[in-house]
Motif scaffolding. Structure first.
Motif, mmCIF file in Angstrom:
data_model
loop_
_atom_site.group_PDB
_atom_site.id
_atom_site.type_symbol
_atom_site.label_atom_id
_atom_site.label_comp_id
_atom_site.label_asym_id
_atom_site.label_seq_id
_atom_site.Cartn_x
_atom_site.Cartn_y
_atom_site.Cartn_z
ATOM 1 N N SER A 75 0.815 -1.226 0.000
ATOM 2 C CA SER A 75 0.000 0.000 0.000
ATOM 3 C C SER A 75 0.843 1.268 0.000
ATOM 4 O O SER A 75 0.301 2.371 -0.057
ATOM 5 N N LEU A 76 2.170 1.130 0.054
ATOM 6 C CA LEU A 76 3.027 2.308 0.186
ATOM 7 C C LEU A 76 3.035 3.240 -1.032
ATOM 8 O O LEU A 76 3.158 4.454 -0.869
ATOM 9 N N HIS B 55 -5.959 0.991 -0.688
ATOM 10 C CA HIS B 55 -5.356 2.195 -1.260
ATOM 11 C C HIS B 55 -6.409 3.277 -1.469
ATOM 12 O O HIS B 55 -6.167 4.458 -1.176
ATOM 13 N N VAL B 56 -7.580 2.879 -1.971
ATOM 14 C CA VAL B 56 -8.660 3.853 -2.179
ATOM 15 C C VAL B 56 -9.088 4.459 -0.849
ATOM 16 O O VAL B 56 -9.289 5.671 -0.736
ATOM 17 N N ALA B 57 -9.216 3.626 0.168
ATOM 18 C CA ALA B 57 -9.645 4.118 1.479
ATOM 19 C C ALA B 57 -8.620 5.074 2.073
ATOM 20 O O ALA B 57 -8.970 6.149 2.588
ATOM 21 N N ILE B 58 -7.349 4.684 2.010
ATOM 22 C CA ILE B 58 -6.283 5.534 2.552
ATOM 23 C C ILE B 58 -6.207 6.845 1.772
ATOM 24 O O ILE B 58 -6.040 7.924 2.347
ATOM 25 N N LYS B 59 -6.361 6.768 0.452
ATOM 26 C CA LYS B 59 -6.310 7.967 -0.391
ATOM 27 C C LYS B 59 -7.467 8.917 -0.052
ATOM 28 O O LYS B 59 -7.286 10.151 -0.050
ATOM 29 N N ALA C 157 -1.740 4.245 6.390
ATOM 30 C CA ALA C 157 -1.753 2.861 5.920
ATOM 31 C C ALA C 157 -1.643 1.878 7.085
ATOM 32 O O ALA C 157 -2.374 0.878 7.146
ATOM 33 N N VAL C 158 -0.746 2.144 8.008
ATOM 34 C CA VAL C 158 -0.552 1.241 9.145
ATOM 35 C C VAL C 158 -1.816 1.174 10.001
ATOM 36 O O VAL C 158 -2.297 0.085 10.360
ATOM 37 N N VAL C 159 -2.387 2.321 10.328
ATOM 38 C CA VAL C 159 -3.590 2.353 11.165
ATOM 39 C C VAL C 159 -4.744 1.627 10.470
ATOM 40 O O VAL C 159 -5.464 0.817 11.088
ATOM 41 N N PHE C 160 -4.929 1.896 9.181
ATOM 42 C CA PHE C 160 -6.020 1.272 8.431
ATOM 43 C C PHE C 160 -5.908 -0.251 8.452
ATOM 44 O O PHE C 160 -6.873 -0.956 8.766
ATOM 45 N N TRP C 161 -4.743 -0.785 8.113
ATOM 46 C CA TRP C 161 -4.598 -2.235 7.987
ATOM 47 C C TRP C 161 -4.632 -2.941 9.337
ATOM 48 O O TRP C 161 -5.115 -4.086 9.430
ATOM 49 N N VAL C 162 -4.182 -2.305 10.389
ATOM 50 C CA VAL C 162 -4.284 -2.919 11.718
ATOM 51 C C VAL C 162 -5.750 -3.075 12.119
ATOM 52 O O VAL C 162 -6.162 -4.125 12.647
ATOM 53 N N ARG D 109 7.248 14.614 5.599
ATOM 54 C CA ARG D 109 5.915 14.860 6.151
ATOM 55 C C ARG D 109 4.821 14.179 5.341
ATOM 56 O O ARG D 109 3.967 13.471 5.894
ATOM 57 N N SER D 110 4.825 14.380 4.017
ATOM 58 C CA SER D 110 3.781 13.791 3.177
ATOM 59 C C SER D 110 3.875 12.268 3.170
ATOM 60 O O SER D 110 2.859 11.572 3.261
ATOM 61 N N ILE D 111 5.102 11.750 3.082
ATOM 62 C CA ILE D 111 5.271 10.291 3.109
ATOM 63 C C ILE D 111 4.902 9.739 4.481
ATOM 64 O O ILE D 111 4.269 8.686 4.592
ATOM 65 N N GLY D 112 5.258 10.465 5.543
ATOM 66 C CA GLY D 112 4.934 10.013 6.891
ATOM 67 C C GLY D 112 3.439 9.940 7.134
ATOM 68 O O GLY D 112 2.948 8.992 7.772
ATOM 69 N N VAL D 113 2.684 10.928 6.635
ATOM 70 C CA VAL D 113 1.229 10.904 6.772
ATOM 71 C C VAL D 113 0.652 9.687 6.060
ATOM 72 O O VAL D 113 -0.205 8.965 6.602
ATOM 73 N N TRP D 114 1.132 9.427 4.835
ATOM 74 C CA TRP D 114 0.623 8.290 4.054
ATOM 75 C C TRP D 114 0.921 6.961 4.758
ATOM 76 O O TRP D 114 0.034 6.114 4.912
#
Length: 458
Positions: free
Chosen positions: A182-183, A326-330, A358-363, A349-354
Motif C-alpha cells: 500500500s506504500l 489504497h482507495v480508502a487511505i487515499k 496505511a498502518v492504522v487502516f490495515w491494523v 511529512r507527506s510520506i509520513g502521513v501516508w
C-alpha cells in the motif's frame, strides 16, 4: 474640472456602489473557494507526484482487481444454498443492475467534476451531515472488505501449509504484506500490481474448474432449485451483492484518470468480465463439486489442485485487498491535504502521513478479520451494511438529484424515475433484511471462535 475627470469619479462611485451591494465575503469566496470546488489534485504540471495518470484500460484493470477477487470465491456456495437456476438469474440480473448504477455514478461525477469520494457526493446531496455520515460509512466498508481479504489470506496459508502454525500468525503476515504493497501513493503504480492480480484470479479459478471437473467430488448432488429457509436464502443474495461491490471506489478511480469521460469504457470492461466469469465459474464448480462446495471456492478441488489454485491466487488475495485499501487511505489522505502542496511532495511529512494512515487502516482491518472469522458471514454483513447503499441506494439518489424537476418530462424519464426509485428501495431492503440474516448467521455459527489459532480452512 475636465469632463474626463468627472467621468472617472462617476465610474469610481458606481464601483463603490456595486461593491456595497455584494454579499459579504464574496471576494474572499472567489479567492478561496469551498473545499469541494477544489480539484483534489490541483494542477500537476510541475508536481513531483502526479496522480491523474490512468488510461481507461488501466482503470478497468484496477476495477477488476478490486471487485472480482474475493467475491467470485463465495458464489459456488451460493448456488449450493438456493439452487443453480435462481442463483444464475440473480448473478446475471444483479450484474445488469450494478452496471447501470455504476454508469449513474459516472454521470454524477461528470456533473460535479471535483468529487473524489462518496463523502464528497454526500456533501452535495445533504451538506456537512451527509459528508460525515457517508465518510464514516465508506471507511467502514473498506475496513470490512479489506478484513475479508486478510481472512482469505489466512485460509489460503492454512491450506498451503496444512495449518503449519497458528492462524493469527498467518493473519499478521497478510497484514505486513498489505501495508508494504500500500506504500505507493498513485493509482498508476498500483495498477501494475493489479495486472498480476487480474491474471492470478483468472488462472486460479480456471484451475479450480478443471480440477473439480476431473475429480467430480459431488457431481450427482447438483440441484436446479433448492428449498431453503429465509436466512440461508437471503445470505446467498447478499453474497452475490458483495461480488459486485466495487462502486464505493469508482469516484476515486475516475479522479485519477487522464480522461474521466472515458469511465464508461472502464465500467463495461469490468462488468462484462465479471458477469461472464461469475456465471461460468460458479456454475461449473457447483456442477462438479455439488452441495459440499467450499467457500472460498478454491477449497472445492482435491488437496493437490487446491494447493496449486491457492498458490496461484496469492497475488489476487493480497493485491485486490491492497487496491481497496489504497482507495480508502487515499480518501482520508485527500481529505486531510486537499488544496495543499504537501500532497504532491516527496518529503518526510507527506510520506509520513501516508505511511501512518496505511498502518492504522490495515491494523484495524486485521482486528475485524480476526473478530469475524467465517468468510460467508463476513461478506453478508459487509453487503448489508454498506454495499446496499453504495451500489444501489445512493446511485438511485444521485440520478434523482441530477434530474430534479425532470422526472415526468417524457415517457423515458418516467421510466428512469421509477427505475431509480426502485434502485433506492432495493438498497434499503438489502440493508434491513441483510443485517438481520447476517446477524442471525453470525450468532448461530459456533464453528470458529474469534482470535483463535484454529484452522479456518476446514
Amino acid at each position: 474640472m475636465a469632463s474626463s475627470d468627472v467621468k472617472d469619479i462617476e465610474q469610481g462611485l458606481d464601483r463603490r456602489q456595486e461593491d456595497s451591494e455584494k454579499p459579504p465575503f464574496e471576494d474572499n469566496l472567489k479567492e478561496e473557494p469551498p473545499q469541494l470546488e477544489i480539484d483534489p489534485f490541483g494542477s500537476e504540471e510541475t508536481a513531483e507526484v502526479k496522480y491523474k495518470t490512468l488510461d481507461w484500460w488501466q482503470c478497468g484493470i484496477l476495477m477488476i482487481a478490486e471487485t472480482v477477487s474475493v467475491g467470485v470465491l463465495s458464489l459456488p456456495a451460493t448456488l449450493a444454498s438456493i439452487g443453480l437456476i435462481p442463483a444464475i438469474i440473480l448473478i446475471v440480473g444483479l450484474g445488469i443492475v450494478t452496471t447501470y448504477s455504476g454508469y449513474v455514478i459516472g454521470q454524477f461525477r461528470q456533473r460535479h467534476p471535483y468529487v473524489h469520494s462518496m463523502a464528497d457526493a454526500g456533501f452535495i446531496l445533504m451538506g456537512p451531515i451527509g459528508r460525515h455520515v457517508i465518510e464514516v460509512g465508506q471507511l467502514l466498508f473498506f475496513l470490512f472488505a479489506c478484513g475479508s481479504h486478510l481472512l482469505t489470506f489466512t485460509v489460503m496459508m492454512n491450506t498451503l501449509t496444512d495449518h503449519g502454525t497458528c492462524s493469527i500468525v498467518f493473519g499478521v503476515v497478510g497484514l505486513i504484506l498489505s501495508i508494504i504493497f500500500s506504500l505507493p501513493r498513485t493509482m498508476k503504480n498500483v495498477s501494475w500490481l493489479a495486472v498480476t492480480s487480474f491474471l492470478s484470479i483468472f488462472t486460479a479459478v480456471l484451475i479450480t474448474m478443471i480440477g473439480v471437473g476431473v475429480e467430480k467430488p459431488g457431481m450427482d448432488e447438483m440441484q436446479l432449485t433448492r428449498k431453503t429457509n429465509f436466512v440461508t436464502g437471503f445470505t446467498a443474495v447478499t453474497n452475490i451483492v458483495f461480488a459486485y461491490c466495487g462502486h464505493p471506489a469508482f469516484f476515486g478511480f475516475i479522479a485519477e484518470m487522464k480522461k474521466p469521460e472515458d469511465f464508461p469504457k472502464s465500467l463495461c470492461m469490468l462488468q462484462g468480465f465479471e458477469i461472464i466469469l461469475y456465471t461460468v465459474a460458479s456454475a461449473v464448480i457447483y456442477r462438479y463439486a455439488g452441495q459440499n462446495v467450499a467457500s472460498p471456492a478454491l477449497g472445492s478441488a482435491g488437496p493437490v489442485v487446491r494447493k496449486v489454485a491457492y498458490g496461484i491466487a496469492i497475488p489476487t488475495i493480497v493485491i485486490a485487498g491492497v487496491v481497496l485499501g489504497h482507495v480508502a487511505i487515499k480518501n482520508v489522505y485527500v481529505r486531510m491535504l486537499r488544496g495543499t502542496e504537501l500532497m504532491h511532495k516527496r518529503d518526510w511529512r507527506s510520506i509520513g502521513v501516508w505511511v501512518g494512515l496505511a498502518v492504522v487502516f490495515w491494523v484495524i482491518a486485521w482486528v475485524i478479520a480476526e473478530a469475524i472469522p467465517v468468510f460467508s458471514n463476513l461478506l453478508s454483513l459487509v453487503s448489508a451494511l454498506f454495499v446496499s447503499w453504495f451500489t444501489f441506494g445512493l446511485p438511485g439518489v444521485f440520478w434523482l438529484y441530477i434530474y430534479k424537476g425532470e422526472y415526468f418530462k417524457s415517457p423515458m424519464k418516467i421510466l428512469l424515475t421509477i427505475a431509480n426509485v426502485g434502485l433506492f428501495i432495493f438498497g434499503v431492503m438489502i440493508c434491513a433484511l441483510g443485517l438481520w440474516v447476517s446477524g442471525v448467521a453470525i450468532h448461530n455459527d459456533k464453528s470458529h471462535g474469534s482470535f483463535t489459532c484454529a484452522n479456518n480452512a476446514l
